[in-house]
Write a protein that holds these residues in place. Structure first.
Motif, short mmCIF file in Angstrom:
data_model
loop_
_atom_site.label_atom_id
_atom_site.label_comp_id
_atom_site.label_asym_id
_atom_site.label_seq_id
_atom_site.Cartn_x
_atom_site.Cartn_y
_atom_site.Cartn_z
N PRO A 151 0.78 -1.23 -0.10
CA PRO A 151 0.00 0.11 -0.72
C PRO A 151 0.87 1.44 0.28
N PRO A 152 0.81 1.91 -0.83
CA PRO A 152 1.41 3.44 -1.14
C PRO A 152 1.35 3.63 0.98
N SER A 153 3.05 4.42 0.43
CA SER A 153 2.76 5.01 1.93
C SER A 153 2.39 7.11 1.66
N THR A 154 1.74 7.52 2.08
CA THR A 154 2.17 9.11 2.21
C THR A 154 2.52 10.20 2.90
N LYS A 155 4.40 9.44 4.09
CA LYS A 155 5.10 10.42 4.78
C LYS A 155 5.82 9.56 3.06
N LEU A 156 6.28 8.61 2.47
CA LEU A 156 6.92 8.71 1.43
C LEU A 156 6.73 9.65 0.32
N GLN A 157 5.67 9.12 -0.69
CA GLN A 157 5.02 10.31 -1.02
C GLN A 157 5.52 12.01 -0.85
N MET A 158 4.95 12.36 0.22
CA MET A 158 5.28 13.39 0.49
C MET A 158 6.49 13.91 0.64
N ALA A 159 7.66 13.18 1.40
CA ALA A 159 9.01 13.42 0.56
C ALA A 159 9.78 13.97 -0.29
N LEU A 160 9.10 12.75 -1.65
CA LEU A 160 9.52 12.71 -2.45
C LEU A 160 9.15 13.71 -3.85
N GLU A 161 7.90 14.51 -3.58
CA GLU A 161 7.38 15.50 -4.05
C GLU A 161 8.28 16.69 -3.30
N LEU A 162 8.45 17.01 -2.01
CA LEU A 162 9.17 17.95 -1.69
C LEU A 162 10.34 18.01 -2.26
N VAL A 163 11.74 16.41 -1.99
CA VAL A 163 12.37 16.75 -2.45
C VAL A 163 12.87 16.88 -3.92
N THR A 164 11.78 16.53 -5.10
CA THR A 164 11.58 16.84 -6.65
C THR A 164 11.09 17.64 -6.30
N GLU A 165 10.53 18.88 -5.90
CA GLU A 165 10.40 20.40 -5.87
C GLU A 165 11.34 21.53 -5.92
N SER A 166 12.25 20.89 -5.00
CA SER A 166 13.52 21.46 -4.69
C SER A 166 14.59 20.93 -6.43
N ALA A 167 14.32 20.07 -6.42
CA ALA A 167 14.94 20.71 -7.39
C ALA A 167 15.00 20.53 -9.38
N ASP A 168 13.16 21.53 -8.40
CA ASP A 168 12.55 22.03 -9.28
C ASP A 168 12.59 21.36 -10.74
N SER A 169 12.44 19.98 -10.19
CA SER A 169 11.89 18.99 -11.43
C SER A 169 10.68 18.05 -10.70
N THR A 170 9.35 17.59 -12.16
CA THR A 170 9.17 16.45 -11.73
C THR A 170 9.09 15.10 -11.93
N TYR A 171 10.23 14.47 -11.91
CA TYR A 171 11.09 13.40 -11.85
C TYR A 171 11.42 13.36 -10.85
N GLY A 172 10.34 12.23 -10.42
CA GLY A 172 11.36 11.46 -9.21
C GLY A 172 11.51 10.23 -8.62
N CYS A 173 11.57 9.16 -7.51
CA CYS A 173 11.41 8.25 -7.28
C CYS A 173 12.68 7.36 -5.89
N LEU A 174 11.42 7.41 -5.27
CA LEU A 174 12.44 5.78 -3.75
C LEU A 174 12.50 5.10 -4.76
N LEU A 175 14.04 4.04 -4.70
CA LEU A 175 14.01 2.32 -4.94
C LEU A 175 14.36 1.98 -4.10
N VAL A 176 13.74 0.88 -3.28
CA VAL A 176 14.21 0.27 -2.28
C VAL A 176 14.55 -1.72 -3.35
N HIS A 177 16.04 -1.75 -2.80
CA HIS A 177 16.62 -3.63 -3.25
C HIS A 177 16.47 -3.27 -5.37
N GLY A 178 16.00 -1.67 -5.81
CA GLY A 178 16.02 -1.96 -6.74
C GLY A 178 14.61 -2.14 -7.64
#
Length: 427
Positions: A151-178
């Motif tokens: 199930p999706p994690s709101t915490k992880l998604q929010m952290a990812l969106e904030l880091v991606t926005e700080s890079a002025d981008s809309t492309y970001g992901c979290l890879l776990v074990h590939g």
């Protein structure tokens, strides 16, 4: 599996990338030249040389953009040769990732291209590892990015969106074990071919550095103009990846990553503990099932679990070294067996999938005429396998030995129904 890979400049006849796998001698240049010469000789008579087989090995040729000829030499295998052609396609994509299609299609300076291609050596090595079924992911075989079916994690998604926005981008992901554990909307919309390549590249390039900044071309999205790929490690098995432009600097992104991901590292840890099961703890599968791979053509993703009964403890107690080694070896054996079965059966359930001659539609039908297989199974001395296609989904399951086919069929159907009806998970 001992193998050779040679990539030769078609106009100049000069090798630009040569790799070997296994404890074998380097392939002499005269043999490389002879193999390339055979291909060129055929072209002069409008004959397209595809493959040659001997009693113990096979040689395959594939030319891209009339500029690079890829030659693969490996042992004869029981799988469909279409997977070897798919591997050669991925080698070309790896070259495009590091150099771009323009420099490869118009190779004015061969030595410069050879130097640039050093950036894809580890990725090509990882692709060749797949010939020995040495991968712990399946995207190299399926052409679909691996995901964790959680199930999706709101915490992880929010952290990812904030880091991606700080890079002025809309492309970001979290890879776990590939595997994709979280991603932005635009990352999800990238072609499966690009996503697989990026995941394998990040995994292959993993080293001691806490962060990396590399220039990459995406074979589908942007083969002519490079992106910057910024990768920040959260742990030994987790990375945050961002595709962006010339700003920000890597140091700035590292600071933003620490700022936004520090508070959610415990949630990341829970995602890591879900591996190698990669399924919610609430899903209980049949005890006869040893491992399973499910593909979704609707969302272009795949999920594999080689320890479907492992559970997801919050804080697992350290296992004794011999027991942990035995468990890891068992999981690795299951993974190899499942990959081998996939090589043997995927082209039956998905005719033309890898060569593009008969693309699979969203309802599971193929683009060709005539009847197509929807189920297949195999029996061996120590395990059994069953494959099934239903609508947009395909499932490949590994069972304990002597499991009757009718039992495998029922369990496989039930497993597919369970994994495609998990609450809050679209698959």
């Amino acid at each position: 599996m001992p193998s050779y890979l040679c990539c030769i400049s078609s106009p100049a006849g000069i090798p630009v990338l040569c790799k070997k796998k296994g404890d074998i001698a380097n392939l002499p240049f005269p043999i490389q030249a002879a193999l390339n010469g055979a291909f060129v000789f055929g072209k002069s008579f409008d004959v397209h040389l595809l493959s040659v087989e001997t009693t113990c090995c096979q040689i395959r040729w594939r030319e891209f953009q009339d500029s690079v000829t890829v030659i693969l030499i490996c042992k004869l295998s029981t799988g469909d040769p279409i997977h070897l052609d798919h591997l050669m396609d991925q080698v070309w994509d790896a070259m495009v990732l590091c150099v771009g299609v323009d420099d490869l299609a118009n190779m004015a300076n061969v030595e410069k291209v050879k130097r640039q291609l050093k950036g894809c050596y580890r990725l090509v090595d990882r692709l060749l590892d797949g010939l020995e079924e040495g991968h712990d992911t399946f995207c190299d075989l399926t052409g679909l990015p691996d995901v964790m079916l959680l199930p999706p994690s709101t915490k992880l998604q929010m952290a990812l969106e904030l880091v991606t926005e700080s890079a002025d981008s809309t492309y970001g992901c979290l890879l776990v074990h590939g595997r994709l554990a979280a991603a932005t909307r635009n990352w999800h919309q990238l072609a499966a071919r690009d996503l697989c390549l990026l995941a394998m590249y990040v995994r292959a390039a993993r080293g001691s550095a806490a962060a990396r900044d590399v220039s990459v071309f995406l074979p589908v999205k942007s083969p002519h103009v490079p992106f910057r790929l910024l990768v920040c490690r959260l742990s030994e098995v987790s990375e945050v990846c961002v595709l962006c432009g010339p700003t920000p600097s890597l140091e700035e992104l590292e600071r933003e990553t620490v700022r936004h991901w520090g508070p959610v590292l415990e949630t990341v840890r829970l995602q890591e503990l879900a591996h190698p099961r990669d399924l919610p703890a609430s899903v209980v599968l049949d005890p006869a099932l040893l491992s399973v791979l499910v593909e979704s053509d609707a969302i272009q993703r795949c999920v594999a679990s080689c320890s479907p009964h492992g559970g997801v403890p919050e804080r697992p107690a350290p296992a004794p070294a011999p027991a942990a080694a035995a468990a890891a070896a068992a999981i690795e054996t299951r993974r190899r067996q499942l990959r081998t079965f996939y090589r043997m059966s995927a082209s039956q359930l998905h005719p033309g999938r890898f060569d593009g001659s008969a693309p699979v539609s969203a309802d599971g039908g193929g683009g060709g005429d005539g009847a197509q297989a929807t189920e297949t199974y195999s029996m061996s001395d120590d395990h059994c396998c069953y494959g099934l296609r239903s609508g947009p989904h395909s499932v490949y399951a590994l069972f304990v030995r002597d499991t009757p086919p009718h039992v495998m069929r029922g369990v496989t159907q039930n497993t597919l129904q369970q994994l495609t009806s998990i609450k809050q998970v679209r698959f």
